[in-house]
Design a protein around this motif. Structure first.
Motif, PDB file in Angstrom:
ATOM      1  N   VAL A   1       0.654  -1.151   0.166  1.00 48.80           N
ATOM      2  CA  VAL A   1      -0.054   0.025  -0.148  1.00 48.80           C
ATOM      3  C   VAL A   1       0.994   1.091  -0.069  1.00 48.80           C
ATOM      4  CG1 VAL A   1      -1.894   1.360   1.373  1.00 48.80           C
ATOM      5  CG2 VAL A   1      -1.883  -1.319   1.323  1.00 48.80           C
ATOM      6  N   ILE A   2       0.714   2.066  -1.076  1.00 47.09           N
ATOM      7  CA  ILE A   2       1.439   3.203  -0.959  1.00 47.09           C
ATOM      8  C   ILE A   2       0.564   4.713  -0.952  1.00 47.09           C
ATOM      9  CG2 ILE A   2       3.185   4.686  -2.525  1.00 47.09           C
ATOM     10  CD1 ILE A   2       4.070   1.809  -1.936  1.00 47.09           C
ATOM     11  N   LEU A   3       0.890   5.438  -0.035  1.00 48.23           N
ATOM     12  CA  LEU A   3       0.222   6.524   0.277  1.00 48.23           C
ATOM     13  C   LEU A   3       0.816   7.661   0.403  1.00 48.23           C
ATOM     14  CD1 LEU A   3      -2.184   4.952   3.176  1.00 48.23           C
ATOM     15  CD2 LEU A   3      -2.775   5.348   0.769  1.00 48.23           C
ATOM     16  N   LEU A   4       0.376   8.947   0.007  1.00 47.59           N
ATOM     17  CA  LEU A   4       0.914  10.170   0.450  1.00 47.59           C
ATOM     18  C   LEU A   4       0.930  10.557   1.773  1.00 47.59           C
ATOM     19  CD1 LEU A   4      -0.366  12.471  -2.663  1.00 47.59           C
ATOM     20  CD2 LEU A   4       1.961  11.480  -2.305  1.00 47.59           C
ATOM     21  N   LYS A   5       2.050  10.976   2.264  1.00 51.72           N
ATOM     22  CA  LYS A   5       1.853  11.303   3.752  1.00 51.72           C
ATOM     23  C   LYS A   5       0.834  12.499   3.938  1.00 51.72           C
ATOM     24  CE  LYS A   5       4.713  12.176   8.046  1.00 51.72           C
ATOM     25  NZ  LYS A   5       5.909  12.277   8.545  1.00 51.72           N
ATOM     26  N   GLU A   6       0.020  12.313   5.120  1.00 50.34           N
ATOM     27  CA  GLU A   6      -1.128  13.265   5.287  1.00 50.34           C
ATOM     28  C   GLU A   6      -0.469  14.649   5.173  1.00 50.34           C
ATOM     29  OE1 GLU A   6      -0.181  10.895   7.191  1.00 50.34           O
ATOM     30  OE2 GLU A   6      -2.154   9.476   7.360  1.00 50.34           O
TER      31      GLU A   6
END
Length: 222
Positions: free
Chosen positions: A177-182
């Motif tokens: 799972v790849i996400l942008l940091k909040e």
């Protein structure tokens, strides 16, 4: 291509966390032991030929073991055999630092620097969620990336490069799972959806030009 962020913050790579340094230190310690072994050999009574031969043989075996163990992390992580072996030995546990080492040296598509040097990937933004106590079943690796600017149009490309790297190196039981940091990007939700949409990922991986760019990004991995 115009540069989106001409003056990014750059971190000293030598000060960043890595497990490679520990491996190098272990190897240096072994070499120090080997040097002491050589000194002991010089002090052996030369009248005892059998003792000399046995000690020399042991020294050569230790040299060979050190040489065999001094392989690159890329070769160790390039196949599932790095984590599974045919003799049913216990699988090596994969932690956040292992994941960080895999992606830290990926090149940024815009700057001639690594993602770690630019602070795009950070050890504290990597988590592994195991769903059983044995840590041998299905697991989830979550990587949060921090673009150098909050309107970076290359965030999707960077995320895809990280995904390709991890899927090549990790056993298939790990879900990526790849996400942008909040709060790090103005289109955070949209980019997150693109980074984890299976159909979009599959289509991107069939794009020859895009794969060529990703191959260049991964060419610096160690």
């Amino acid at each position: 291509m115009s540069v989106l962020n001409a003056n990014p913050t750059v971190y000293d790579v030598s000060s960043l966390p890595t497990r490679h340094q520990k491996r190098n230190n272990d190897f240096m310690l072994k070499n120090e032991d080997l040097s002491l072994y050589k000194l002991c050999l010089n002090d052996i009574d030369t009248s005892n030929d059998l003792m000399i031969k046995n000690t020399q043989y042991a020294l050569e075996v230790q040299k060979k073991d050190l040489s065999d163990n001094d392989t690159s992390s890329v070769e160790e992580l390039s196949s599932e055999e790095s984590y599974y072996d045919d003799d049913d030995e216990e699988e090596e546990e994969i932690d956040s630092l292992e994941i960080y080492d895999l992606i830290a040296s990926i090149s940024d598509p815009e700057h001639p620097l690594s993602l770690a040097a630019l602070g795009v990937v950070n050890l504290g933004d990597i988590t592994i969620n195991y769903y059983d106590e044995s840590k041998k079943g299905i697991a989830e690796v979550v990587v949060k990336i921090t673009p150098t600017i909050n309107h970076c149009s290359l965030a999707t490309l960077i995320g895809l490069g990280i995904r390709v790297r991890l899927e090549r190196c990790l056993p298939p039981r790990f879900r990526i799972v790849i996400l942008l940091k909040e709060g790090s990007h103005q289109s955070e939700n949209q980019v997150n959806k693109q980074l984890n949409d299976k159909e979009r990922i599959s289509a991107a991986c069939e794009n020859g030009q895009l794969l060529s760019v990703i191959s260049t990004m991964l060419s610096t991995c160690v």
